[in-house]
Design an enzyme around this catalytic site. Structure first.
Site: not given
Ligand SMILES: NC(=O)c1ccc[n+]([C@@H]2O[C@H](COP(=O)([O-])OP(=O)(O)OC[C@H]3O[C@@H](n4cnc5c(N)ncnc54)[C@H](O)[C@@H]3O)[C@@H](O)[C@H]2O)c1
Ligand SMILES: O=c1ccn([C@@H]2O[C@H](COP(=O)(O)OP(=O)(O)O[C@H]3O[C@H](CO)[C@H](O)[C@H](O)[C@H]3O)[C@@H](O)[C@H]2O)c(=O)[nH]1
Length: 292
Positions: A3, A44, A110, A114, A138, A157, A248
């Site tokens: 990382d 990412a 974004y 992907k 999701f 959220l 947003r």
């Molecule tokens: N959180 C969600 O709801 C959600 C939904 C769909 C997909 N994802 C995917 O899951 C993965 C993890 O997401 P997360 O929410 O834990 O995000 P996060 O930002 O907490 O984790 C991403 C990690 O990747 C590291 N990183 C980024 N670029 C790098 C690079 N070039 N080299 C080495 N390390 C690097 C960051 O430091 C971080 O620790 C991501 O690929 C994200 O797109 C997350």
């Molecule tokens: O302060 C806030 C934050 C979010 N939202 C709403 O809550 C929902 C969820 O928002 P998040 O930001 O929690 O999550 P996203 O759905 O935007 O995105 C998440 O899910 C996506 C896939 O659906 C991507 O993979 C992304 O990495 C991950 O963060 C959205 O409708 C957003 O508009 C609010 O109303 N207020």
């Protein structure tokens, strides 16, 4: 574990896990020179809103970085890959729940990055014999003990709502109340992080040389922003003030998964599907991490 700590935390590395602080874009080739059975590729940039304001960060940080990783896997013959893809690859779906064969029309940068990586993985897997799986998560939520959501700038959220309950924010903003949904707020499918982790191990086991399989991971039930806030009120016992704000950019109205393919082919059986359980685990993590 590798990382660059751009958004990650060194103290979240589990005990006994070897950790290398490096950027995959520059270090992938040297890192994979040591023989590995496979790669779990989570790294990412992953904020929908930021991706609309600063697309360069996403095309380079996600696509270029992932191509370097794929090249390194090819160079060293690393056999298996599990990639963190996303529901955001689908955009605004025509049908709910979303199956993997639906059209992919991302509404934000974004998701577009992907999707581009998913296309590259298909080509590399079939041409160079890599066994690849993309998991389209999701909305990931919940926590696993001391491991939960911890972002310098929180945009998700549930953690934002829980910060209100902890008294760290005065209120939560609801991004739009004029969406084409029952209560006018966006609907998402929330999945517990431990169920997500289970799917990764199954994906690694099932990766087949020369194939790229794609699986949606969600619970098949959508919750509106208002329903999520209400669940947080019930779990925390806090009134959680909320106000309606503009939409947003880049948000689709409704994203709900069909994970039937993951159930049928991987044998995935999520166990923490109840939103109350997901929020409760996130709340326990949030309180413990703040010493509350
Ligand atoms: N959180 C969600 O709801 C959600 C939904 C769909 C997909 N994802 C995917 O899951 C993965 C993890 O997401 P997360 O929410 O834990 O995000 P996060 O930002 O907490 O984790 C991403 C990690 O990747 C590291 N990183 C980024 N670029 C790098 C690079 N070039 N080299 C080495 N390390 C690097 C960051 O430091 C971080 O620790 C991501 O690929 C994200 O797109 C997350
Ligand atoms: O302060 C806030 C934050 C979010 N939202 C709403 O809550 C929902 C969820 O928002 P998040 O930001 O929690 O999550 P996203 O759905 O935007 O995105 C998440 O899910 C996506 C896939 O659906 C991507 O993979 C992304 O990495 C991950 O963060 C959205 O409708 C957003 O508009 C609010 O109303 N207020």
């Amino acid at each position: 574990m590798v990382d660059d700590l751009s958004t990650g935390h060194a103290d979240a590395v589990p005990d006994g896990c070897k950790f290398v602080e490096a950027d995959i874009a520059t270090a992938a080739s040297s890192l994979l020179a040591e023989s590995f059975d496979g790669v779990l590729h989570f790294a990412a940039k992953s904020l929908v809103g930021e991706s609309m304001e600063n697309p360069q960060k996403y095309w380079h940080g996600n696509v270029v970085t992932s191509l370097r990783l794929l090249d390194a896997m090819r160079e060293h013959g690393t056999p298996r890959l599990v990639f963190s893809s996303t529901a955001a690859t689908y955009g605004e779906p025509e049908v709910t729940p979303i199956t993997e064969d639906l059209a992919t029309r991302p509404t934000n940068t974004y998701g577009a990055t992907k999707l581009a990586i998913d296309h590259a993985i298909t080509s590399y897997a079939t041409a160079y014999g890599i066994g690849a799986v993309s998991l389209r998560y999701f909305n990931v939520a919940g926590a696993h003990g001391a491991f939960g959501e911890r972002h310098a700038v929180e945009t998700h959220l549930i953690p934002i709502v829980l910060q209100v309950a902890l008294g760290q924010r005065a209120k939560v903003q609801i991004f739009g109340e004029d969406w084409p949904t029952a209560d006018g707020t966006c609907i998402r499918d929330y999945i517990h992080v431990t169920d997500l982790a289970d799917a990764h191990l199954l994906a690694l086991e099932h990766a087949t040389a020369g194939q790229h399989r794609i699986y949606n991971l969600g619970n098949g039930t959508g919750f509106s922003v208002k329903q999520v806030i209400d669940t947080c009120r019930e779990v925390t016992g806090h009134p959680i003030p909320a106000e309606v704000a503009p939409r947003r950019a880049g948000d689709p109205a409704t994203l709900v998964a069909s994970s039937q393919r993951a159930r049928d082919e991987l044998g995935w059986r999520p166990e923490r599907t109840d939103l109350t359980v997901i929020v409760r685990d996130a709340w326990e993590f949030t309180r413990a991490s703040q010493g509350a």
